[in-house]
Motif scaffolding. Structure first.
Motif, PDB file in Angstrom:
ATOM      1  N   GLN A  40      89.105 122.241 -21.156  1.00 53.21           N
ATOM      2  CA  GLN A  40      89.944 123.387 -21.498  1.00 53.21           C
ATOM      3  C   GLN A  40      91.333 123.300 -20.877  1.00 53.21           C
ATOM      4  O   GLN A  40      92.292 123.816 -21.435  1.00 53.21           O
ATOM      5  CB  GLN A  40      89.251 124.685 -21.086  1.00 53.21           C
ATOM      6  N   SER A  41      91.444 122.631 -19.739  1.00 52.17           N
ATOM      7  CA  SER A  41      92.744 122.503 -19.085  1.00 52.17           C
ATOM      8  C   SER A  41      93.542 121.303 -19.592  1.00 52.17           C
ATOM      9  O   SER A  41      94.692 121.119 -19.225  1.00 52.17           O
ATOM     10  CB  SER A  41      92.557 122.384 -17.567  1.00 52.17           C
ATOM     11  N   GLY A  42      92.914 120.466 -20.425  1.00 46.84           N
ATOM     12  CA  GLY A  42      93.589 119.280 -20.935  1.00 46.84           C
ATOM     13  C   GLY A  42      93.685 118.157 -19.925  1.00 46.84           C
ATOM     14  O   GLY A  42      94.477 117.238 -20.084  1.00 46.84           O
ATOM     15  N   LYS A  43      92.859 118.209 -18.876  1.00 42.28           N
ATOM     16  CA  LYS A  43      92.908 117.201 -17.811  1.00 42.28           C
ATOM     17  C   LYS A  43      91.757 116.210 -17.868  1.00 42.28           C
ATOM     18  O   LYS A  43      91.588 115.422 -16.949  1.00 42.28           O
ATOM     19  CB  LYS A  43      92.912 117.902 -16.445  1.00 42.28           C
ATOM     20  N   LEU A  44      90.972 116.252 -18.931  1.00 46.33           N
ATOM     21  CA  LEU A  44      89.848 115.333 -19.063  1.00 46.33           C
ATOM     22  C   LEU A  44      90.376 113.934 -19.331  1.00 46.33           C
ATOM     23  O   LEU A  44      91.113 113.704 -20.283  1.00 46.33           O
ATOM     24  CB  LEU A  44      88.934 115.777 -20.203  1.00 46.33           C
ATOM     25  N   GLU A  45      90.023 112.989 -18.491  1.00 50.59           N
ATOM     26  CA  GLU A  45      90.495 111.609 -18.627  1.00 50.59           C
ATOM     27  C   GLU A  45      89.339 110.660 -18.385  1.00 50.59           C
ATOM     28  O   GLU A  45      88.760 110.678 -17.302  1.00 50.59           O
ATOM     29  CB  GLU A  45      91.620 111.359 -17.621  1.00 50.59           C
ATOM     30  N   PRO A  46      88.962 109.862 -19.356  1.00 44.88           N
ATOM     31  CA  PRO A  46      89.535 109.761 -20.699  1.00 44.88           C
ATOM     32  C   PRO A  46      89.117 110.949 -21.557  1.00 44.88           C
ATOM     33  O   PRO A  46      88.082 111.567 -21.313  1.00 44.88           O
ATOM     34  CB  PRO A  46      88.943 108.456 -21.238  1.00 44.88           C
ATOM     35  N   GLU A  47      89.946 111.257 -22.549  1.00 44.29           N
ATOM     36  CA  GLU A  47      89.643 112.358 -23.444  1.00 44.29           C
ATOM     37  C   GLU A  47      88.386 112.048 -24.238  1.00 44.29           C
ATOM     38  O   GLU A  47      88.188 110.911 -24.676  1.00 44.29           O
ATOM     39  CB  GLU A  47      90.800 112.612 -24.406  1.00 44.29           C
ATOM     40  N   ALA A  48      87.545 113.059 -24.397  1.00 44.50           N
ATOM     41  CA  ALA A  48      86.294 112.896 -25.134  1.00 44.50           C
ATOM     42  C   ALA A  48      85.830 114.272 -25.594  1.00 44.50           C
ATOM     43  O   ALA A  48      86.340 115.298 -25.151  1.00 44.50           O
ATOM     44  CB  ALA A  48      85.239 112.261 -24.238  1.00 44.50           C
ATOM     45  N   ALA A  49      84.856 114.273 -26.472  1.00 40.84           N
ATOM     46  CA  ALA A  49      84.220 115.514 -26.905  1.00 40.84           C
ATOM     47  C   ALA A  49      82.853 115.576 -26.250  1.00 40.84           C
ATOM     48  O   ALA A  49      82.135 114.571 -26.189  1.00 40.84           O
ATOM     49  CB  ALA A  49      84.075 115.523 -28.422  1.00 40.84           C
ATOM     50  N   PHE A  50      82.503 116.749 -25.744  1.00 38.10           N
ATOM     51  CA  PHE A  50      81.178 116.986 -25.190  1.00 38.10           C
ATOM     52  C   PHE A  50      80.492 118.026 -26.056  1.00 38.10           C
ATOM     53  O   PHE A  50      81.047 119.095 -26.304  1.00 38.10           O
ATOM     54  CB  PHE A  50      81.264 117.506 -23.748  1.00 38.10           C
ATOM     55  N   MET A  75      75.159 103.992 -24.022  1.00 39.04           N
ATOM     56  CA  MET A  75      76.293 104.172 -24.898  1.00 39.04           C
ATOM     57  C   MET A  75      76.126 103.249 -26.096  1.00 39.04           C
ATOM     58  O   MET A  75      75.676 102.135 -25.974  1.00 39.04           O
ATOM     59  CB  MET A  75      77.581 103.838 -24.157  1.00 39.04           C
ATOM     60  N   LYS A  76      76.483 103.775 -27.243  1.00 32.29           N
ATOM     61  CA  LYS A  76      76.402 102.988 -28.461  1.00 32.29           C
ATOM     62  C   LYS A  76      77.620 103.284 -29.304  1.00 32.29           C
ATOM     63  O   LYS A  76      78.074 104.420 -29.374  1.00 32.29           O
ATOM     64  CB  LYS A  76      75.122 103.333 -29.220  1.00 32.29           C
ATOM     65  N   SER A  77      78.183 102.247 -29.941  1.00 31.11           N
ATOM     66  CA  SER A  77      79.350 102.407 -30.807  1.00 31.11           C
ATOM     67  C   SER A  77      78.940 102.231 -32.260  1.00 31.11           C
ATOM     68  O   SER A  77      78.087 101.398 -32.576  1.00 31.11           O
ATOM     69  CB  SER A  77      80.421 101.381 -30.455  1.00 31.11           C
ATOM     70  N   PHE A  78      79.589 103.014 -33.119  1.00 30.32           N
ATOM     71  CA  PHE A  78      79.317 102.972 -34.548  1.00 30.32           C
ATOM     72  C   PHE A  78      80.630 102.832 -35.299  1.00 30.32           C
ATOM     73  O   PHE A  78      81.608 103.515 -34.964  1.00 30.32           O
ATOM     74  CB  PHE A  78      78.629 104.272 -34.999  1.00 30.32           C
ATOM     75  N   VAL A 101      83.304 105.084 -33.287  1.00 30.53           N
ATOM     76  CA  VAL A 101      82.998 106.220 -32.429  1.00 30.53           C
ATOM     77  C   VAL A 101      81.899 105.771 -31.467  1.00 30.53           C
ATOM     78  O   VAL A 101      80.922 105.140 -31.871  1.00 30.53           O
ATOM     79  CB  VAL A 101      82.575 107.478 -33.227  1.00 30.53           C
ATOM     80  N   SER A 102      82.109 106.043 -30.187  1.00 28.84           N
ATOM     81  CA  SER A 102      81.134 105.702 -29.156  1.00 28.84           C
ATOM     82  C   SER A 102      80.449 106.972 -28.702  1.00 28.84           C
ATOM     83  O   SER A 102      81.096 107.998 -28.473  1.00 28.84           O
ATOM     84  CB  SER A 102      81.819 105.031 -27.964  1.00 28.84           C
ATOM     85  N   LEU A 103      79.119 106.892 -28.574  1.00 31.14           N
ATOM     86  CA  LEU A 103      78.316 108.046 -28.191  1.00 31.14           C
ATOM     87  C   LEU A 103      77.457 107.711 -26.989  1.00 31.14           C
ATOM     88  O   LEU A 103      76.942 106.596 -26.876  1.00 31.14           O
ATOM     89  CB  LEU A 103      77.399 108.470 -29.345  1.00 31.14           C
ATOM     90  N   ALA A 104      77.281 108.679 -26.109  1.00 30.05           N
ATOM     91  CA  ALA A 104      76.377 108.551 -24.971  1.00 30.05           C
ATOM     92  C   ALA A 104      75.665 109.886 -24.802  1.00 30.05           C
ATOM     93  O   ALA A 104      76.291 110.948 -24.887  1.00 30.05           O
ATOM     94  CB  ALA A 104      77.145 108.175 -23.705  1.00 30.05           C
ATOM     95  N   GLU A 128      85.639 100.190 -20.604  1.00 34.45           N
ATOM     96  CA  GLU A 128      86.126 100.807 -19.362  1.00 34.45           C
ATOM     97  C   GLU A 128      86.229 102.325 -19.503  1.00 34.45           C
ATOM     98  O   GLU A 128      85.893 103.075 -18.581  1.00 34.45           O
ATOM     99  CB  GLU A 128      87.489 100.228 -18.952  1.00 34.45           C
ATOM    100  N   GLU A 129      86.701 102.783 -20.665  1.00 37.79           N
ATOM    101  CA  GLU A 129      86.811 104.228 -20.889  1.00 37.79           C
ATOM    102  C   GLU A 129      85.441 104.893 -20.906  1.00 37.79           C
ATOM    103  O   GLU A 129      85.257 105.972 -20.341  1.00 37.79           O
ATOM    104  CB  GLU A 129      87.555 104.507 -22.198  1.00 37.79           C
ATOM    105  N   MET A 130      84.463 104.251 -21.534  1.00 36.45           N
ATOM    106  CA  MET A 130      83.124 104.828 -21.572  1.00 36.45           C
ATOM    107  C   MET A 130      82.475 104.815 -20.186  1.00 36.45           C
ATOM    108  O   MET A 130      81.773 105.753 -19.811  1.00 36.45           O
ATOM    109  CB  MET A 130      82.247 104.100 -22.593  1.00 36.45           C
ATOM    110  N   LYS A 131      82.740 103.780 -19.398  1.00 33.71           N
ATOM    111  CA  LYS A 131      82.215 103.759 -18.029  1.00 33.71           C
ATOM    112  C   LYS A 131      82.842 104.869 -17.198  1.00 33.71           C
ATOM    113  O   LYS A 131      82.162 105.522 -16.402  1.00 33.71           O
ATOM    114  CB  LYS A 131      82.459 102.394 -17.386  1.00 33.71           C
ATOM    115  N   ALA A 132      84.132 105.119 -17.382  1.00 32.33           N
ATOM    116  CA  ALA A 132      84.811 106.208 -16.674  1.00 32.33           C
ATOM    117  C   ALA A 132      84.241 107.559 -17.098  1.00 32.33           C
ATOM    118  O   ALA A 132      84.049 108.447 -16.263  1.00 32.33           O
ATOM    119  CB  ALA A 132      86.313 106.158 -16.932  1.00 32.33           C
ATOM    120  N   LEU A 133      83.941 107.691 -18.371  1.00 33.94           N
ATOM    121  CA  LEU A 133      83.362 108.916 -18.886  1.00 33.94           C
ATOM    122  C   LEU A 133      81.970 109.145 -18.294  1.00 33.94           C
ATOM    123  O   LEU A 133      81.627 110.255 -17.890  1.00 33.94           O
ATOM    124  CB  LEU A 133      83.289 108.831 -20.409  1.00 33.94           C
TER     125      LEU A 133
END
Length: 131
Positions: free
Chosen positions: A31-41, A1-4, A12-15, A73-78
């Motif tokens: 699509q269901s809105g249940k992604l936690e933490p919210e992120a873009a894939f 993971m790297k943050s810019f 913005v953090s990317l992995a 913590e959010e990136m580790k959860a992701l």
């Protein structure tokens, strides 16, 4: 993971992940809105095209995950959500699906004999914007 850093003091953090086996599950969560933490894939094979087609598909195995202002913590959860191998972001360019990119942007071998692939893509995008 790297943050810019980005505008406005945000980041913005990317992995980058390869060999992802649960893209259908990730897509369902988004699509269901249940992604936690919210992120873009994003499908890292064709990043520009994946933005047009809502990120990833059921069989996407190469994923770029992105989150604004993410804590460690959010990136580790992701990372725990994604069943795949995290790889260095420097591999993004070398693992792109070049035949699909050439087809998508209609880039010919003759064009590549006088310019690089990134230059040809920028030229196509600039020409579209000018029209």
């Amino acid at each position: 993971m790297k943050s810019f850093p980005v505008a406005g003091g945000r980041s913005v953090s990317l992995a980058l992940f390869s060999d992802v086996s649960n893209s259908r599950e990730l897509l369902d969560l988004m699509q269901s809105g249940k992604l936690e933490p919210e992120a873009a894939f994003l499908n890292a094979s064709l990043i520009t095209e994946s933005l047009k087609r809502c990120g990833i598909a059921d069989d996407t195995q190469y994923i770029l995950a992105a989150r604004f202002d993410a804590s460690d913590e959010e990136m580790k959860a992701l990372e725990k959500l994604i069943s795949g191998t995290e790889i260095d972001l420097s591999e993004l360019e070398t693992r792109a699906d070049q035949p699909k990119i050439l087809k998508q942007y209609k880039i010919t071998p003759q064009e590549l004999s006088i310019s690089t692939l990134p230059e040809a893509i920028v030229c196509r995008i600039a020409a579209r914007d000018a029209l």
